[in-house]
Design an enzyme around this catalytic site. Sequence first.
Site, PDB file in Angstrom:
ATOM      1  N   ASN A  54      27.845 -22.284  -3.680  1.00 57.41           N
ATOM      2  CA  ASN A  54      28.657 -23.493  -3.634  1.00 57.41           C
ATOM      3  C   ASN A  54      28.174 -24.445  -2.542  1.00 57.41           C
ATOM      4  O   ASN A  54      28.166 -25.663  -2.725  1.00 57.41           O
ATOM      5  CB  ASN A  54      30.126 -23.134  -3.382  1.00 57.41           C
ATOM      6  CG  ASN A  54      30.848 -22.752  -4.663  1.00 57.41           C
ATOM      7  OD1 ASN A  54      30.302 -22.906  -5.753  1.00 57.41           O
ATOM      8  ND2 ASN A  54      32.058 -22.253  -4.532  1.00 57.41           N
ATOM      9  N   HIS A 103       0.825  -1.204   0.000  1.00 57.53           N
ATOM     10  CA  HIS A 103       0.000   0.000   0.000  1.00 57.53           C
ATOM     11  C   HIS A 103       0.864   1.260   0.000  1.00 57.53           C
ATOM     12  O   HIS A 103       0.554   2.249  -0.673  1.00 57.53           O
ATOM     13  CB  HIS A 103      -0.920  -0.016   1.221  1.00 57.53           C
ATOM     14  CG  HIS A 103      -2.076   0.930   1.113  1.00 57.53           C
ATOM     15  ND1 HIS A 103      -3.135   0.735   0.253  1.00 57.53           N
ATOM     16  CD2 HIS A 103      -2.329   2.105   1.743  1.00 57.53           C
ATOM     17  CE1 HIS A 103      -3.992   1.729   0.365  1.00 57.53           C
ATOM     18  NE2 HIS A 103      -3.528   2.581   1.259  1.00 57.53           N
ATOM     19  N   GLU A 161      -2.333  -6.197  -5.202  1.00 56.39           N
ATOM     20  CA  GLU A 161      -3.128  -6.213  -3.967  1.00 56.39           C
ATOM     21  C   GLU A 161      -4.470  -6.920  -4.180  1.00 56.39           C
ATOM     22  O   GLU A 161      -4.896  -7.734  -3.350  1.00 56.39           O
ATOM     23  CB  GLU A 161      -3.393  -4.777  -3.495  1.00 56.39           C
ATOM     24  CG  GLU A 161      -2.229  -4.084  -2.839  1.00 56.39           C
ATOM     25  CD  GLU A 161      -2.605  -2.699  -2.353  1.00 56.39           C
ATOM     26  OE1 GLU A 161      -2.252  -2.356  -1.229  1.00 56.39           O
ATOM     27  OE2 GLU A 161      -3.265  -1.964  -3.108  1.00 56.39           O
TER      28      GLU A 161
END
Length: 697
Positions: free
Chosen positions: A423, A46, A68
């Site tokens: 890794n 918002h 939203e």
Amino acid sequence: MSAMDPTEIFRQEASELFEVLEGTLLDLGQRPDDRELVDSAFRALHTIKGSGAMFGFDKVASFTHEFETAFDRVRKGEIKPTQELISVALAAKDYIRALIEDPQSTDDIIGEAILDDLKRFVTADQPGAPVVEIAETPPLAPCESKQAGWHLYLEFGSHILRNGSNPLDLLEDLCKLGPCFVVPVTDGVPFLDEMDPEDCYLKWDVKLHAACDKDAIDDVFMFVQDEMKLTLSPLEQVEAPAPVPLFQLLDEELVVAEMAAPVVESAPVVKQAVAKAESEAAPESKPEIKREATPARREEAKQDRGIATVRVQAERLDELMDRVGELVIAQARLTQLASSGSDLSIKMIAEEIERLASSLRDTTMGARMVPIGSLFGRFRRLVHDLSRDLSKPVEFVTTGEDTELDKTMIECLADPLVHLIRNAIDHGIEDTATRAANGKTEQGRIELAAVHSGAQVLVTVKDNGGGLNTARIRAKAEEQGLIAVGAVLTDHEIHQFLFHPGFSTAQTISALSGRGVGMDVVKRTIENMRGSIDLSTRPGQGTTVTLRLPLTLAIIEGLLIRVGEGRYIIPLSAVEECIELTAEDERSRGRNFLNVRGNLVPFLRLREIMTASGAPDQHQKTIIISTGETHVGLVADQIIGNHQTVIKSLSKLHSDVTIFSGATILGDGTAALILDVAQLVALAQSKVEKQHISEAA
């Protein structure tokens, strides 16, 4: 001093909101029943939507509104957030960030595809059902029974309209919580010729007949709390009137005002409405007094917090640090001049300036310190995506987020940690079948930790995978001709080949590994930061990579030494001890080893490395330095003492001189080079290896 571009300020604040939103979505994937996380995600969205519209980012506001709307069923508790839905929501977050930071790189087709995926996931249990639009929520039916509620008195700041906020929109949002009776208070409205059309003069008296908690009301006004006064008190059990739409109510008030001949005669009508509201609220007068104190205290606390935090451009901190560095150099010159004279008053002033300069240095360095947690938070998304792509469930745990490092160190540390974590998941953590066969849990674990250790910070990346395959590393090193077949090496020495350029034990080349550039980049970056890297592993249990880093790259404590006519600086954090070079050590020039309490420590004669002229001092000193578990001695003519070292970078012409990491200015105005401890240790190790080879031959 030029003011910052408001659009740039919005981008900075949006970047912080994106970090909050990403962390919230990742947490939501682990705790799908946590309503506070859902509300936090919607607050961030918002804010981005409202601020984007205010600063002209219309595409951002439009896309975020659709985001939203599609996510609204999660907020209403109708569906639970699945991992697939979280992944699409993260992609939507990335798209919004791209719309703000680099709009030219985005395409509307990508945004539409993301929204289609969102709608598909949130309506999966209702095929063909349209996504519920938040803005089209039907008005609540009149309450048929007595219920609790709230009495609110709203007084907005006169400048709220200039900041892009509309009080009527806020009142509309408040009406969505339940039936509302809204009365505008016009006592502060001036005459027409005195009125500024950009100022807000109205106040509102509101009775909200809804059994909601106080937090729900605070959420409505969360973005304007610093621009208003909110007096809140609970209503008694009263009969709730049928709700009247806010704009209809305001229109009726406007009609009454227009029907009155003189403008001033409309005031009694409004006053009667206000008086009626006040008479109805009379029974709640006592609790209202108690509630009035709470907003006041909250407002004072917010003002205190606002004063305590100031947003400063990073370039200004860098410039301040440079000025402090110059001050430290000037202070060193003053101290040297004062010590050479006999004037006590000058010496006293020099000591006072030294104390103040030291305090200012510490304060400035403290202002540049950033909690490493701001860096750790970025890797949660990395682990989430790699875990999904490699089909390896991984738990990511961080500790020591409050540990502080210089902001420059934080920026330089991001890429090495990305390589190490990739890794650890790709090579270290086994697939689920292998882990099950070895009696391990299905879910792997990556631990990222930071802790202070003297003048250093230790950052560790630990996994609970299979550990390093020493035999495979050795075979690969022999295949590439890095070592002779059958050469006698310790496991620690074999593991160091992982940092060799182009070295990789991966069977195939993939998007994640196989080209042998990851660990090489890690080592070079860490050494450029005047740090070191250690590897430790336990077969079948995992690997731990430890990064040892200085607190800052700007000013360090150094040990000033003399070699011939030249003076050099050794970082004090790397110094273990200082001993005198004995006559027996002098006679053993071919061996280059010191016996330090029963341990053989290789040493380097700095006079030979620096090609110093003249005869060496009769009593030479040896400085024992260390990087990780490796110790090396440096033989110098004289140890001058401790020195506050302001680090200056070397020019590109000196980039091939690897044993120096920088330079500094001494008190007499001459320059002193700063020794690179990691490079000197590597040089000593290579000499030891050559000596072993010559002895074997």
